[in-house]
Design a protein around this motif. Structure first.
Motif, PDB file in Angstrom:
ATOM      1  N   UNK B 120      11.348   1.331  -2.383  1.00 16.76           N
ATOM      2  CA  UNK B 120      11.997   2.182  -1.372  1.00 16.76           C
ATOM      3  C   UNK B 120      12.222   3.582  -1.955  1.00 16.76           C
ATOM      4  N   UNK B 121      12.685   3.639  -3.200  1.00 19.02           N
ATOM      5  CA  UNK B 121      12.902   4.944  -3.837  1.00 19.02           C
ATOM      6  C   UNK B 121      11.610   5.741  -3.966  1.00 19.02           C
ATOM      7  N   UNK B 122      10.545   5.057  -4.368  1.00 13.98           N
ATOM      8  CA  UNK B 122       9.241   5.731  -4.501  1.00 13.98           C
ATOM      9  C   UNK B 122       8.761   6.252  -3.144  1.00 13.98           C
ATOM     10  N   UNK B 124      10.565   6.832  -0.479  1.00 10.71           N
ATOM     11  CA  UNK B 124      11.474   7.867   0.020  1.00 10.71           C
ATOM     12  C   UNK B 124      11.173   9.211  -0.652  1.00 10.71           C
ATOM     13  N   UNK B 125      10.864   9.156  -1.951  1.00 13.71           N
ATOM     14  CA  UNK B 125      10.487  10.383  -2.655  1.00 13.71           C
ATOM     15  C   UNK B 125       9.237  10.997  -2.022  1.00 13.71           C
TER      16      UNK B 125
END
Lengths: 317, 275
Positions: B120-122, B124-125
């Protein structure tokens, strides 16, 4: 010592916002803790660098790690109690083991949430974060130092844990004289009768004790240790050798935190009589932060009393 | 010839596990067709530039199937096949779970329930940066019992991450028994759909279906995609298939020889059928 009170968390986030305005790779992730982590201004000013995940601390750290993996310099911010328990596996594996640029900002640490009870206390956090390889541990002692720590960490690669309290704290440093150098302790008094080594909010209580002891003719050294890991070994060994007696003071359990770090160092390098002042191995009675400090002998009067007992036991007072 | 490639990799996996005398045999064999579909068809990656900022990301959340991932990465050219021989040896770069020291591995995994949040972080980035790379996360089915999976599932749909693809290797078995006996997952597809993901159900051991699903992402604009891949644990070797005991069992010499014979026969058939 100034008696003005300023909030560490507010100062930290103000400085971080300024850094983030210059550096678009700085991201803040939070878990419904905009208010408690003083992030309203950041969220309003830089919504594109702000990520809300809801009340989900594990998710916050995991998402933070994913953002950091993609080149962001991530600060995950929320109550220390939750970020030093629930989310620790994510911290260990996804931030520290992965060596990603994820800083955990634990606010309302220690007994900040005094009367809310042990679910909301974070007194184990320093021991816990110290035990994770590749993790720095920072505990600013006043608002100015907290701001400096934010600026340093905004430029420093790698994982770290920063622990701050909730309430305003008296300025321990005169205006313009606060110091924060990563991995360095600050020598604030250099008496030779006893070295008092403190961090965080307890520094101003320790300062009060040093002052009161001075009036009794007992000259103490006072060392502010805002970086608990990596520890400023030279400064601590120097103070121990100079004084021959060491007392540590911290808003943490009296095991595994600053006192534990100092004891591990001194016992192996310069065995020195020592006392560790912190919270006992128990859950605390209901009470405000100040009441709990006093109850556990961590206010200025308590520190003074314990240092006197210690030095008398050594035949030095 | 991806199906034949998968069969060849099954031999590599069994050889690796046999040589090292340890490994997660069943889950590697159930998920290898998915890995082949990813690494030899779907992922936009260049093994010569494993840190290219524009590359697709793959997170092996079910990190215990490391042997399969290592064999695939070697075959894809991220590191020489010779490195595989170090597996299981003291001071090898290849641990029993993936680490970032291995070229091509994005995240250290192995503690379950971590990969999707990182994904999710990847993703979202990428959204925030306007970047076009996609993020794929392979999870186990037993892993679905971890609450952190569902925290990340919520975030993935909340942020409309249609550049994120979760894949569940739904082989139905975990270390202590049938997944639905240990902790019921069904209706797993409905659960993912309820969390806002577009669910695509496939036979995860059918290369055509694997490729079809990977080619169709995002299955719905504005939503993350969840590929629910029904698989057979131990797929490809008759006596390993669907056996709980083969979660991390090592074949004996006789079993190893039989497995190789079975796979060689299957490879010959696959080559003949040109699949």
């Amino acid at each position: 010592m100034s008696t003005a009170g300023n909030g560490c968390r507010q100062a930290f986030m103000r400085a971080l916002l300024e850094e983030a305005m210059r550096d678009p790779s700085i991201f803040v992730v939070t878990s419904d803790a905009r208010g408690s982590a003083s992030l309203d201004d950041f969220a309003a000013a830089l919504p594109g660098q702000f990520v809300e995940v809801g009340i989900a601390e594990q998710d916050a750290v995991g998402i933070g790690a994913g953002l950091a993996h993609s080149g962001k310099r991530v600060f995950v911010a929320g109550p220390a109690s939750f970020y030093s328990a629930r989310a620790v596996e994510q911290v260990k594996n996804d931030a520290a083991y992965a060596d990603l640029d994820v800083k955990i900002v634990g606010v309302s640490g220690g007994v900040s949430y005094g009367a809310l009870g042990a679910t909301h206390h974070a007194l184990h956090d320093l021991a816990l974060y110290r035990s994770i390889p590749n993790m720095a541990v920072i505990v600013p002692s006043d608002a100015a130092q907290a701001g400096m720590a934010a600026r340093d960490l905004a430029k420093r690669r790698g994982p770290a844990y920063i622990r701050m309290g909730r309430s305003p704290v008296p300025d321990s440093y005169a205006p313009g004289e606060a110091r924060f150098e990563f991995g360095k302790a600050n020598l604030l008094a250099d008496g030779k009768d006893c070295a008092i080594i403190a961090c965080g909010e307890t520094l101003h209580y320790a300062m009060g004790a040093v002052h009161a002891l001075g009036e009794r003719g007992i000259r103490c050294s006072l060392l502010d240790v805002p970086t608990i890991k990596p520890l400023d070994e030279a400064a601590i060994l120097g103070a121990a050798r100079r004084c021959g007696a060491v007392v540590t003071v911290e808003e943490s359990y009296a095991f595994g935190g600053l006192g534990g770090a100092v004891a591990e160092l001194l016992s192996q390098r310069t065995p020195t009589p020592m006392r560790i002042l912190g919270f006992p191995d128990s859950y605390l009675p209901a009470g405000s932060s100040e009441e709990l400090f006093a109850h556990c002998g961590l206010d200025s009067a308590g520190i003074e009393r314990k240092v006197l007992e210690f030095l008398r036991g050594l035949g030095r007072a | 010839m991806l199906a034949a490639q998968s069969l060849e990799l099954r031999k590599d996996i069994l050889s690796l596990i046999k040589r090292a005398n340890g490994g997660h045999t069943g889950g590697c064999l159930s998920s290898i067709d998915i890995l082949v579909g990813l690494y030899f068809h779907a992922l936009r990656i260049d093994p010569a530039m494993p840190r290219d900022p524009g590359r697709d990301r793959f997170v092996m959340s079910k990190g215990h199937s490391a042997e399969g991932l290592y064999c695939v990465l070697a075959k894809a050219g991220f590191f020489p096949a010779l490195v595989l021989e170090q597996y299981g040896r003291f001071d090898s770069t290849l641990y029993g779970h993936p680490t970032m020291n291995v070229p091509g591995v994005e995240m250290p995994t192995g503690a379950l329930g971590h990969g999707l949040a990182v994904g999710v972080g990847m993703a979202l980035a990428a959204k925030r940066d306007g970047a076009s790379y996609r993020t794929f996360v392979l999870m186990g089915d037993g892993e679905q019992a971890e609450g952190s999976v569902w925290e990340a599932a919520m975030a993935g749909s909340h942020y409309g991450l249609d550049n994120l693809v979760g894949i569940v290797d739904y082989n139905g078995l975990q270390i202590s028994g049938k997944v639905d006996d240990v902790m019921r997952l069904s209706p797993l597809g409905d659960r993912w759909a309820a969390f806002g993901w577009k669910v695509v159900q496939i036979d995860g051991n059918d290369m055509g279906q694997v490729i079809g699903a990977l080619d169709s992402v995002p299955a719905k604009a504005g939503s993350p995609t969840l590929i629910l891949a029904r698989t057979i644990k131990g797929k490809g070797v008759s006596f390993i298939e669907n056996q709980v005991a083969w979660h991390h069992k090592v074949p004996t010499d006789e079993q190893y020889a039989q497995a190789m014979r079975e796979l060689d026969t299957a490879i010959a058939s696959a080559r003949e059928a040109r699949v």
